[in-house]
Design an enzyme around this catalytic site. Structure first.
Site, PDB file in Angstrom:
ATOM      1  N   ILE A 102      11.641  25.837  -8.789  1.00 35.74           N
ATOM      2  CA  ILE A 102      10.183  25.668  -8.932  1.00 35.74           C
ATOM      3  C   ILE A 102       9.747  25.971 -10.364  1.00 35.74           C
ATOM      4  O   ILE A 102       8.968  25.209 -10.960  1.00 35.74           O
ATOM      5  CB  ILE A 102       9.439  26.541  -7.902  1.00 35.74           C
ATOM      6  CG1 ILE A 102       9.786  26.077  -6.482  1.00 35.74           C
ATOM      7  CG2 ILE A 102       7.925  26.471  -8.130  1.00 35.74           C
ATOM      8  CD1 ILE A 102       9.314  26.987  -5.358  1.00 35.74           C
ATOM      9  N   ASP A 138      14.143  34.794 -16.981  1.00 32.49           N
ATOM     10  CA  ASP A 138      14.886  34.783 -15.710  1.00 32.49           C
ATOM     11  C   ASP A 138      16.074  35.706 -15.899  1.00 32.49           C
ATOM     12  O   ASP A 138      16.608  35.798 -17.004  1.00 32.49           O
ATOM     13  CB  ASP A 138      15.370  33.353 -15.403  1.00 32.49           C
ATOM     14  CG  ASP A 138      15.841  33.206 -13.961  1.00 32.49           C
ATOM     15  OD1 ASP A 138      16.825  33.882 -13.583  1.00 32.49           O
ATOM     16  OD2 ASP A 138      15.240  32.420 -13.221  1.00 32.49           O
ATOM     17  N   PRO A 160      11.842  35.207  -6.438  1.00 31.58           N
ATOM     18  CA  PRO A 160      11.745  35.585  -5.020  1.00 31.58           C
ATOM     19  C   PRO A 160      11.251  37.026  -4.900  1.00 31.58           C
ATOM     20  O   PRO A 160      11.313  37.782  -5.868  1.00 31.58           O
ATOM     21  CB  PRO A 160      13.189  35.461  -4.520  1.00 31.58           C
ATOM     22  CG  PRO A 160      14.037  35.592  -5.737  1.00 31.58           C
ATOM     23  CD  PRO A 160      13.234  35.103  -6.904  1.00 31.58           C
ATOM     24  N   SER A 216       4.357  32.234  -5.368  1.00 35.46           N
ATOM     25  CA  SER A 216       5.683  32.629  -4.890  1.00 35.46           C
ATOM     26  C   SER A 216       5.588  33.524  -3.649  1.00 35.46           C
ATOM     27  O   SER A 216       5.715  33.031  -2.520  1.00 35.46           O
ATOM     28  CB  SER A 216       6.452  33.306  -6.015  1.00 35.46           C
ATOM     29  OG  SER A 216       7.803  33.402  -5.659  1.00 35.46           O
ATOM     30  N   ARG A 217       5.382  34.805  -3.844  1.00 33.53           N
ATOM     31  CA  ARG A 217       5.187  35.729  -2.714  1.00 33.53           C
ATOM     32  C   ARG A 217       4.137  36.762  -3.111  1.00 33.53           C
ATOM     33  O   ARG A 217       4.150  37.279  -4.237  1.00 33.53           O
ATOM     34  CB  ARG A 217       6.492  36.449  -2.342  1.00 33.53           C
ATOM     35  CG  ARG A 217       7.467  35.618  -1.532  1.00 33.53           C
ATOM     36  CD  ARG A 217       6.955  35.274  -0.121  1.00 33.53           C
ATOM     37  NE  ARG A 217       7.881  34.441   0.611  1.00 33.53           N
ATOM     38  CZ  ARG A 217       7.903  33.115   0.614  1.00 33.53           C
ATOM     39  NH1 ARG A 217       7.016  32.429  -0.092  1.00 33.53           N
ATOM     40  NH2 ARG A 217       8.791  32.453   1.328  1.00 33.53           N
ATOM     41  N   ASP A 270      -1.777  31.510  -4.186  1.00 32.10           N
ATOM     42  CA  ASP A 270      -1.484  30.750  -2.957  1.00 32.10           C
ATOM     43  C   ASP A 270      -0.878  31.689  -1.917  1.00 32.10           C
ATOM     44  O   ASP A 270      -0.659  31.292  -0.775  1.00 32.10           O
ATOM     45  CB  ASP A 270      -0.516  29.601  -3.252  1.00 32.10           C
ATOM     46  CG  ASP A 270      -0.251  28.747  -2.025  1.00 32.10           C
ATOM     47  OD1 ASP A 270      -1.238  28.303  -1.388  1.00 32.10           O
ATOM     48  OD2 ASP A 270       0.924  28.537  -1.677  1.00 32.10           O
ATOM     49  N   GLU A 278      -0.709  38.843   3.710  1.00 32.14           N
ATOM     50  CA  GLU A 278      -1.039  37.580   4.397  1.00 32.14           C
ATOM     51  C   GLU A 278      -0.464  37.490   5.811  1.00 32.14           C
ATOM     52  O   GLU A 278      -0.929  36.703   6.630  1.00 32.14           O
ATOM     53  CB  GLU A 278      -0.573  36.375   3.572  1.00 32.14           C
ATOM     54  CG  GLU A 278       0.938  36.225   3.490  1.00 32.14           C
ATOM     55  CD  GLU A 278       1.357  34.955   2.746  1.00 32.14           C
ATOM     56  OE1 GLU A 278       0.949  34.776   1.592  1.00 32.14           O
ATOM     57  OE2 GLU A 278       2.100  34.153   3.340  1.00 32.14           O
ATOM     58  N   HIS A 295      -1.378  29.774   1.338  1.00 32.52           N
ATOM     59  CA  HIS A 295       0.070  29.530   1.349  1.00 32.52           C
ATOM     60  C   HIS A 295       0.351  28.064   1.727  1.00 32.52           C
ATOM     61  O   HIS A 295       1.058  27.781   2.695  1.00 32.52           O
ATOM     62  CB  HIS A 295       0.773  30.494   2.319  1.00 32.52           C
ATOM     63  CG  HIS A 295       2.246  30.652   2.038  1.00 32.52           C
ATOM     64  ND1 HIS A 295       2.904  31.851   2.215  1.00 32.52           N
ATOM     65  CD2 HIS A 295       3.188  29.779   1.588  1.00 32.52           C
ATOM     66  CE1 HIS A 295       4.187  31.696   1.903  1.00 32.52           C
ATOM     67  NE2 HIS A 295       4.371  30.443   1.519  1.00 32.52           N
TER      68      HIS A 295
HETATM   69  P1  NAD Z   1      15.158  29.635  -6.902  1.00 26.64           P
HETATM   70  O1  NAD Z   1      16.124  30.509  -6.187  1.00 26.64           O
HETATM   71  O2  NAD Z   1      15.546  28.259  -7.282  1.00 26.64           O
HETATM   72  O3  NAD Z   1      14.680  30.386  -8.246  1.00 26.64           O
HETATM   73  C1  NAD Z   1      14.362  31.754  -8.305  1.00 26.64           C
HETATM   74  C2  NAD Z   1      14.717  32.249  -9.697  1.00 26.64           C
HETATM   75  O4  NAD Z   1      14.301  33.608  -9.815  1.00 26.64           O
HETATM   76  C3  NAD Z   1      16.241  32.226  -9.966  1.00 26.64           C
HETATM   77  O5  NAD Z   1      16.500  31.490 -11.152  1.00 26.64           O
HETATM   78  C4  NAD Z   1      16.608  33.706 -10.135  1.00 26.64           C
HETATM   79  O6  NAD Z   1      17.639  33.927 -11.103  1.00 26.64           O
HETATM   80  C5  NAD Z   1      15.281  34.291 -10.580  1.00 26.64           C
HETATM   81  N1  NAD Z   1      15.176  35.736 -10.335  1.00 26.64           N
HETATM   82  C6  NAD Z   1      15.449  36.391  -9.202  1.00 26.64           C
HETATM   83  N2  NAD Z   1      15.176  37.712  -9.356  1.00 26.64           N
HETATM   84  C7  NAD Z   1      14.719  37.867 -10.630  1.00 26.64           C
HETATM   85  C8  NAD Z   1      14.280  38.978 -11.390  1.00 26.64           C
HETATM   86  N3  NAD Z   1      14.268  40.218 -10.867  1.00 26.64           N
HETATM   87  N4  NAD Z   1      13.886  38.779 -12.668  1.00 26.64           N
HETATM   88  C9  NAD Z   1      13.917  37.528 -13.207  1.00 26.64           C
HETATM   89  N5  NAD Z   1      14.323  36.433 -12.525  1.00 26.64           N
HETATM   90  C10 NAD Z   1      14.710  36.604 -11.256  1.00 26.64           C
HETATM   91  O7  NAD Z   1      13.846  29.617  -6.002  1.00 26.64           O
HETATM   92  P2  NAD Z   1      12.648  28.572  -6.072  1.00 26.64           P
HETATM   93  O8  NAD Z   1      12.966  27.408  -5.203  1.00 26.64           O
HETATM   94  O9  NAD Z   1      12.272  28.327  -7.482  1.00 26.64           O
HETATM   95  O10 NAD Z   1      11.517  29.413  -5.319  1.00 26.64           O
HETATM   96  C11 NAD Z   1      10.975  30.588  -5.892  1.00 26.64           C
HETATM   97  C12 NAD Z   1      10.121  31.303  -4.859  1.00 26.64           C
HETATM   98  O11 NAD Z   1       8.968  30.500  -4.546  1.00 26.64           O
HETATM   99  C13 NAD Z   1      10.795  31.496  -3.495  1.00 26.64           C
HETATM  100  O12 NAD Z   1      11.606  32.660  -3.479  1.00 26.64           O
HETATM  101  C14 NAD Z   1       9.637  31.620  -2.549  1.00 26.64           C
HETATM  102  O13 NAD Z   1       9.300  32.977  -2.402  1.00 26.64           O
HETATM  103  C15 NAD Z   1       8.491  30.894  -3.270  1.00 26.64           C
HETATM  104  N6  NAD Z   1       8.042  29.682  -2.561  1.00 26.64           N
HETATM  105  C16 NAD Z   1       6.731  29.563  -2.216  1.00 26.64           C
HETATM  106  C17 NAD Z   1       6.277  28.428  -1.570  1.00 26.64           C
HETATM  107  C18 NAD Z   1       4.819  28.245  -1.210  1.00 26.64           C
HETATM  108  O14 NAD Z   1       4.489  27.395  -0.382  1.00 26.64           O
HETATM  109  N7  NAD Z   1       3.888  28.998  -1.798  1.00 26.64           N
HETATM  110  C19 NAD Z   1       7.173  27.412  -1.236  1.00 26.64           C
HETATM  111  C20 NAD Z   1       8.520  27.546  -1.606  1.00 26.64           C
HETATM  112  C21 NAD Z   1       8.956  28.690  -2.277  1.00 26.64           C
END
Ligand code: NAD
Length: 343
Positions: free
Chosen positions: A154, A173, A203, A230-231, A255, A260, A292
């Site tokens: 994302i 990251d 995440p 994200s969360r 979002d 929530e 969300h």
């Molecule tokens: P992804 O796993 O592709 O990317 C997450 C990135 O975060 C990874 O590159 C990882 O290395 C990095 N990361 C993890 N811990 C870290 C830290 N402590 N410091 C720095 N970087 C860190 O996941 P994604 O597909 O990009 O999704 C990201 C988040 O979006 C999901 O975990 C989920 O919570 C959220 N999400 C929300 C919705 C929504 O509808 N609002 C939908 C999908 C996902």
């Protein structure tokens, strides 16, 4: 496979049916998974859940007692699942590791543009035939610095859109992508101090919980735009409200919300008591909150359904779900030694 799917909304059914093609016997129920509803899993092999279902240790133990062997979540995030509890009861876990990251990215940028151009207020005023411009002065994204925390699927999709708007895109990251000509890698501290817009795409884990707090907020530029798709618990919401009231945060686009669970995805308009913190946030017209829904596009829904059914298919064949495996003891690693990774 016999399956019960919890928290199913009407808009999901057609996508699940299309993906399933009657392969699995899936009971769809609208109630969330909880200790009260866990009995619906009796006689099933697997349960399908979503982000606000209760997949804590007590519920997992009950599921295991009922004979459940698999839990598949229709989400990327897995912070709602007690993975250790599942491993201790030999329940396998799967997620949807990536689905249309553009859906979430586009929603993130929609929040940003809505805030910067005061679109909610403008539309409200127009509906009252008030066409004055006095309170609607916005800003250009062109030339601004956008800081992305988390450069996975994302984060990278968001980067491309902001780059297209002419922004300087910086990112942090813990594992920086190998090659990227769009995102400039920076330290977390530099991201906080240099960004005009900060968007969260990591995440929710023990190390990212409340990563945006009083201290990190104090490093940000006064008037920063903060976006979270994200969360919710990545942000200490009380600290964010203080920062908003002090003018440190200039715009807040959410979002997701820390509290929530049990609130989002349902209509609570007529509840006698409402979440006070959320109500306070909503009194500010430089705050936008969506329920969300960043994932909620036709394309994403189909991909979620397809991957969820694929996970069930693989489990039925006694195969590893590959990249979808989110077991505490990642069976992908264990099984890849003896057979190729499926998926
Ligand atoms: P992804 O796993 O592709 O990317 C997450 C990135 O975060 C990874 O590159 C990882 O290395 C990095 N990361 C993890 N811990 C870290 C830290 N402590 N410091 C720095 N970087 C860190 O996941 P994604 O597909 O990009 O999704 C990201 C988040 O979006 C999901 O975990 C989920 O919570 C959220 N999400 C929300 C919705 C929504 O509808 N609002 C939908 C999908 C996902």
């Amino acid at each position: 496979m016999k399956v019960v799917a919890y928290s199913i909304k009407s808009y999901e059914k057609e996508y699940l049916a299309l993906a399933n093609q009657k392969k699995h016997d899936i009971t769809l129920i609208s109630n969330p998974l909880s200790l009260e509803t866990v009995a619906y899993a009796e006689g099933k092999d697997a349960v399908i859940v979503f982000t606000n279902d209760d997949v804590s240790a007590p519920v997992i133990n009950k599921l295991a007692d009922l004979g459940i062997k698999y839990i598949a979540t229709r989400s990327v995030g897995t912070d709602h699942i007690d993975k250790i509890a599942a491993a201790s009861r030999n329940i396998k876990l799967a997620n949807v590791p990536s689905y249309s990251p553009q859906a979430i990215a586009e929603h993130t940028v929609a929040l940003a543009l809505t805030l910067s151009r005061h679109l909610i207020q403008a539309d409200e005023h127009s509906h009252h035939f008030d066409f004055k411009l006095d309170t609607l002065v916005g800003f250009n994204f062109y030339g601004k610095t956008v800081g992305l925390l988390g450069l996975g699927h994302i984060g990278q999709a968001v980067a491309k859109i902001f780059k297209g708007l002419g922004c300087r895109v910086i990112g942090y990251d813990e594992v920086f992508p190998e090659y990227n000509d769009i995102i400039e890698p920076v330290s977390f501290d530099d991201l906080l101090t240099q960004s005009d817009i900060i968007s969260l795409h990591v995440p929710l884990t023990d190390s990212t919980k409340h990563i945006i707090n009083k201290t990190t907020l104090s490093f940000m530029k006064p008037g920063v735009m903060l976006l979270n798709t994200s969360r919710g618990a990545l942000i200490n919401t009380v600290d964010a409200l203080d920062a908003l009231e002090a003018g440190r945060i200039g715009y807040l686009g959410l979002d997701v919300y820390e509290k929530e669970k049990g609130l989002f995805f349902e209509d609570h308009e007529h509840d006698a008591v409402k979440d006070g913190l959320l109500q306070k946030l909503m009194t500010h017209n430089n705050v936008i909150i969506t329920p969300h829904q960043a994932f909620l596009t036709k394309e994403a829904l189909q991909q979620i359904a397809d991957q969820t059914i694929k996970n069930l298919d693989l489990w039925q064949l006694d195969k590893c779900v590959g990249n979808s495996c989110v077991c505490a003891k990642n069976c992908r690693v264990a099984e890849s030694i003896i057979k190729p990774i499926a998926n």
